[in-house]
Scaffold this motif. Sequence first.
Motif, PDB file in Angstrom:
ATOM      1  N   UNK A 230       4.994   2.347  12.687  1.00 52.60           N
ATOM      2  CA  UNK A 230       5.381   3.621  12.079  1.00 52.60           C
ATOM      3  C   UNK A 230       4.672   3.816  10.744  1.00 52.60           C
ATOM      4  N   UNK A 231       4.598   2.756   9.932  1.00 50.84           N
ATOM      5  CA  UNK A 231       3.892   2.834   8.657  1.00 50.84           C
ATOM      6  C   UNK A 231       2.408   3.123   8.874  1.00 50.84           C
TER       7      UNK A 231
ATOM      8  N   UNK B 253       1.349   3.872  -1.906  1.00 49.20           N
ATOM      9  CA  UNK B 253       2.512   3.155  -1.381  1.00 49.20           C
ATOM     10  C   UNK B 253       3.773   3.999  -1.420  1.00 49.20           C
ATOM     11  N   UNK B 254       3.963   4.736  -2.494  1.00 55.46           N
ATOM     12  CA  UNK B 254       5.200   5.501  -2.648  1.00 55.46           C
ATOM     13  C   UNK B 254       5.310   6.616  -1.613  1.00 55.46           C
TER      14      UNK B 254
ATOM     15  N   UNK C 105       8.025   6.911   1.489  1.00 56.36           N
ATOM     16  CA  UNK C 105       8.928   8.064   1.540  1.00 56.36           C
ATOM     17  C   UNK C 105       8.853   8.765   2.886  1.00 56.36           C
ATOM     18  N   UNK C 106       7.641   8.943   3.424  1.00 56.52           N
ATOM     19  CA  UNK C 106       7.491   9.586   4.730  1.00 56.52           C
ATOM     20  C   UNK C 106       8.112   8.762   5.842  1.00 56.52           C
ATOM     21  N   UNK C 107       8.039   7.441   5.702  1.00 53.08           N
ATOM     22  CA  UNK C 107       8.619   6.569   6.720  1.00 53.08           C
ATOM     23  C   UNK C 107      10.112   6.381   6.515  1.00 53.08           C
ATOM     24  N   UNK C 108      10.625   6.827   5.363  1.00 49.90           N
ATOM     25  CA  UNK C 108      12.052   6.710   5.096  1.00 49.90           C
ATOM     26  C   UNK C 108      12.492   5.290   4.814  1.00 49.90           C
TER      27      UNK C 108
ATOM     28  N   UNK D 137       5.556  -6.168   5.831  1.00 58.88           N
ATOM     29  CA  UNK D 137       4.860  -6.121   7.117  1.00 58.88           C
ATOM     30  C   UNK D 137       3.361  -6.402   6.993  1.00 58.88           C
ATOM     31  N   UNK D 138       2.823  -6.313   5.779  1.00 59.25           N
ATOM     32  CA  UNK D 138       1.392  -6.517   5.581  1.00 59.25           C
ATOM     33  C   UNK D 138       1.192  -7.491   4.426  1.00 59.25           C
TER      34      UNK D 138
END
Length: 410
Positions: free
Chosen positions: A223-224, A242-243, A247-250, A259-260
């Motif tokens: 998703x990210x 990053x911010x 925010x878009x991914x909630x 995750x990375x």
Amino acid sequence: MAKPVPIHLALLDQTIAMLARMGLENISLRTIAARADCTTAVIFQQYQGKAGLLSAAIDRALDIDSEAHAALLTQVSGLIGSREAVADFIGSYVTVRASQDVPRFWSEILFKSQQLPEARGQLQRWFAMRSRFWQDVLATAAVDAALADTIAAYSIMEEVYAYPLLGDAQYRLLLHETARALIETAFDPAHAHHRSPGISAILGKVPWPANPETAESTDMREQLLTHAIHAIVENGIGTINQRSLSQKAGVSSSMIAYHFKDMKSFVNEAIWRALVQGIPPVLDPGRSAMPTTMQQWFEALETYVRPRIGDTPAGFYTVFARITGQACLLADSRPSLMPLVHHLRALEGWGTYRVALSIQPQHAVVARDHAAAFGMWIKAEAVLREAGLRPPIASGSVIGNVAQRIFPLR
């Protein structure tokens, strides 16, 4: 004692320098005003705001670049009369411009043209000036003037690679080899059929590197990446942070670190995924749907270089070229992008070369370096169409006509 620079010129010159070195997304009126030793109020008095300042800076950059081209033409007057001289001059042209702010400024405007649709007319005048310059250069070498437009386009793509790679010895070899291939057929097609393979034939044995090694896929990880890929394709690499992505991914920004490996690794993987998504079958080494004639290949390419039209997405090369150019422009300030840029330049033209291998020898003989020259040109053509400097859907075989000038076709 040096004469003081008028405040309006100081503002324009600082805008050009800041955009060239920091990118369109990072333009700051406060910083520009401070560097020009004035306040932001002066910018609004002179240019009514950011849009007016940018427009005036583009006009200023056109004047500077026109003068630079005129001076360069004067310097080489009477010196270019052979195939080798033309090729060497193309390499010199790219090398000289790679360290200057104004060429980099124009690359920023062109490769981010979607963000500045109002600059189309200025971009058209700029590219017309470049084409006229190459017509004047080639006139002294008795070369078909039609090649001037091809060189003007090709050098657009070569310049963005030169910004980060100019100090690399391998890149210098590729630059000069590709420049020679670009003009070789115009002088001596027979010679192009009978020579030893160059560095581009040695490099790029594997057409596509594997995707970056990743941990086990998770829904959140994908998703990210999906959000990042969409932002890169729609708004450009420079807009990734990053911010906004978290925010878009909630989710919290710490999820990217979870995750990375780090933000650089995340952005690099997203860029690579954006580059290869939607890769046509003929460019995918894992598939075998290959054309059998060059004409079929040229017809396919016309769809790959189309800009986005309504709900029809942009062609593969359009997206690929735009992202590649933006990665090159960012590589100086983001060293983590350098391996990707280096690899992309070494692979230039691989798709065309791979297709040529599947076509009957009696139809075409395409050397690896000629394919690299054509690959650079086709990406520049896609960028020019997206910027509105070319018809979005070309009439006739524009691509085939250019191929006849670059490839030593039988």
